[in-house]
Design an enzyme around this catalytic site. Structure first.
Site, PDB file in Angstrom:
ATOM      1  N   GLU A  37      25.048  -6.393  -9.436  1.00 16.89           N
ATOM      2  CA  GLU A  37      25.588  -6.369  -8.078  1.00 16.89           C
ATOM      3  C   GLU A  37      24.612  -5.540  -7.249  1.00 16.89           C
ATOM      4  OE1 GLU A  37      29.496  -4.655  -7.569  1.00 16.89           O
ATOM      5  OE2 GLU A  37      29.438  -5.046  -5.412  1.00 16.89           O
ATOM      6  N   ARG A 263      28.433  -0.428 -23.705  1.00 18.15           N
ATOM      7  CA  ARG A 263      27.494   0.046 -22.692  1.00 18.15           C
ATOM      8  C   ARG A 263      26.778   1.285 -23.203  1.00 18.15           C
ATOM      9  NH1 ARG A 263      29.684  -0.175 -17.754  1.00 18.15           N
ATOM     10  NH2 ARG A 263      28.455   1.458 -16.798  1.00 18.15           N
ATOM     11  N   LYS A 273      26.873   3.693 -11.019  1.00 20.21           N
ATOM     12  CA  LYS A 273      26.257   3.490  -9.710  1.00 20.21           C
ATOM     13  C   LYS A 273      26.976   4.278  -8.625  1.00 20.21           C
ATOM     14  CE  LYS A 273      25.571  -1.027  -9.933  1.00 20.21           C
ATOM     15  NZ  LYS A 273      25.232  -2.404  -9.556  1.00 20.21           N
TER      16      LYS A 273
END
Ligand code: ATP
Ligand code: MG
Length: 558
Positions: A37, A263, A273
């Site tokens: 994104e 992750r 982020k």
């Protein structure tokens, strides 16, 4: 970790699935994608996903798409779209002609949403966001049906078209899938497919007033691009039934499957982020490429070679259980990559002046030095030597303890690539601080060996005081001193000593004319890279990583 386990790590459960799907003929080729994104810069965690997706495509002769998941214009910017492409290329990967955007599929996605409405599988809900949240139920309680759930198809189609046309303010209505408010999986309790957002989109401008949710856009984008293996992180495991529900209920051109892996988490580091954005916006760091940031841009500016990132990702492997990797392991990969490639140079970070009393005043001679001890192909350079030099303050002690073998009053040491010197006198200022050392040198020891075979116990580095170049050296420590920082409260945990600026360093002249981008080794100190803040009058270096190899010690002991 040994080389062997690093090799084993290059095979993992996802690669096993891909290999099996190719062997059984389920797929003729493999197509993966990396789907960022564009709401921030890429970080170390993304590197794991990039290496996995592009790596699988390379290894199995398939292809990997770069697809921007640009479905939320409130947070997304062109700057991020550009930075992400730069960073993926820097890591060493290429998507060829397969640069895609979820926004390229907005028209198709809209059409599929209309299909769901016509099939009685989606409806426009006038409830507020809060009402929707409050009626969603909990893990132990079913949700409640919306009062708008049984709206007639025609009314739904009409309202949906008017949502698209921009007739309503933000948040006035949503389009929801009609699945099951009693499902044990909350993601299936009539998830939101579209929300109203009157915002300018970096690519579609003001064309749209509604934007699809991640869940509605992602799997369908995969299907449009004929992705075979849609690899994502574990938090999407519970979304997989919804991913599959869309694929089953829509006339999509292919049937991708989602696989989840753990992750990456790293000690002393926050890979979120949201946190990284707040670090930048709050002025806690100098920008996305601050060398303390775990962003790819920050790591690059720090001097970390892309090869070190790829090596690290290979060593940690791909697993199905979340865990946290010791940052020492990343530093190990950085040293491994730099030790074999980085040219050697000399720099004095905390200088003290040495005057060599028996060296002719005004004379400068050029001494030869090798650029890399194990790589003759890197050649040699010359280093100017003269009557005044700098050495590291730490390399001298007036009253040395037993195990200190470096320079001390009356003691002889070797200057790297140069001569033996002996300390004759210590000069102090009025406050008693040592300001200068008076030494003599032995001209017979040029190149670093005595013809009479006598030995010295230490070799120290140095830089000519008259020919050396002034430099600022920035030493970095962990941005978060605590090994497991808490994202919720990150600002309070920032290490006040994460940067130390040494403004009085002096480096050998070759560093002013070197024309490579990567890091060099300052002998005995670590790896350093020239920073973009350098000016012709003053070089600025970032310390990439020190020389000490704590990870190897830890893993050898364990
Ligand atoms: P954040 O949660 O920090 O906002 P994100 O996961 O939402 O990050 P995306 O741009 O959606 O960021 O991520 C693109 C891809 O990178 C996704 O497939 C995501 O699963 C993967 N990814 C993100 N963070 C990590 C991580 N720490 N380790 C491995 N993969 C990651
Ligand atoms: Mg995401």
């Amino acid at each position: 970790m040994t080389d062997e386990s690093a090799l084993e790590a290059s095979r993992d459960f996802i690669r096993d699935i891909v290999a099996a799907d190719l062997a059984t003929g389920k797929h003729k080729g493999v197509v993966t994608r990396f789907p960022p994104e564009p709401n921030g810069y890429l970080h170390l965690g993304h590197a794991k996903s990039i290496c996995l997706n592009f790596g699988i495509a390379e290894e199995f002769g398939g292809r990997c798409h770069l697809r921007f998941d640009d479905t939320n214009p409130a947070k997304e910017e062109q700057e991020y779209i550009d930075a992400i492409q730069r960073d993926v290329r820097w890591l060493g990967f290429d998507w060829g002609e397969h640069l895609h955007f979820a926004s390229d599929y907005f028209e198709q996605l809209y059409g599929w949403a209309q299909d769901l409405i016509r099939a009685g599988k989606a409806y426009v809900d006038d409830q507020t966001q809060d009402e929707i949240r409050l009626t969603r139920g909990t893990l132990t309680e079913a949700g409640q049906n919306s009062p708008f759930r049984n709206r007639p198809v025609e009314e739904n189609l009409d309202l949906f078209a008017r949502m698209r046309a921009g007739e309503f303010p933000n948040g006035a209505r949503v389009l929801r899938a009609k699945i099951d408010m009693g499902s044990g999986n909350i993601n299936l309790r009539d998830p939101v497919l579209y929300r109203i957002l009157n915002a300018h989109h970096p690519r579609t401008g003001n064309t749209w007033h509604i934007y699809p949710s991640y869940d509605f856009a992602h799997g369908q984008s995969d299907a449009i691009e004929h992705i075979t293996h849609s690899i994502c992180t574990l938090e999407f495991e519970d979304h997989r039934p919804l991913y599959d529900w869309f694929i089953e209920n829509l006339p999509v051109p292919s049937r991708p499957r989602q696989y989840e892996f753990a992750r990456l988490n790293v000690t002393h580091t926050l890979l979120s982020k949201r946190v990284l954005t707040e670090l930048v916006r709050g002025g806690h760091v100098s920008g996305w490429d601050d060398p303390r940031m775990p962003t790819l841009a920050g790591l690059q500016r720090r001097g970390v070679p892309a090869a070190a990132l790829r090596d690290f990702v290979k060593r940690i492997g791909v697993a199905k259980a979340n865990s946290t990797v010791d940052i020492g392991m990343f530093e190990f990969s950085i040293r491994e990559a730099l030790n074999s490639s980085a040219p050697r140079r000399m720099a004095v970070l905390r200088p003290i002046k040495v005057v060599i009393e028996n060296y002719p005043e005004g004379q400068i001679e050029q001494l030869e030095a090798v650029n890399h001890p194990d790589d003759a192909a890197q050649g040699t350079r010359t280093i100017p030597f003269g009557r005044e030099i700098y050495i590291e303050r730490d390399d001298f002690m007036e009253d040395p303890p037993k195990k200190f073998f470096r320079l001390a009053p009356g003691r002889e040491v070797r200057l790297r690539y140069a001569f033996f010197i002996t300390c004759r006198e210590v000069i102090k200022d009025a406050s008693g601080e040592i300001v200068e050392l008076r030494c003599t040198y032995d001209p017979e020891t040029r190149g670093g060996n005595a013809p009479d075979g006598r030995k010295v116990k230490a070799t120290i580095h140095w830089v000519s005081a008259t020919e050396g170049i002034p430099a600022e050296v920035r030493i970095y420590n962990h941005l978060f001193a605590t090994p497991q920082p808490d994202a919720a409260n990150f600002a309070a945990q920032i290490n006040p000593e994460s940067i130390e600026v040494l403004s009085g360093a002096v480096v050998e002249p070759a560093l002013a004319s070197d024309n490579f981008d990567g890091a060099v080794q300052f002998e005995r100190q670590g790896y350093f890279v020239r920073d973009k803040d350098s000016t012709p009058g003053k070089l600025v270096f970032n310390r990439t990583v020190g020389l000490r190899d704590t990870w190897a010690k830890v893993s050898a002991a364990g």
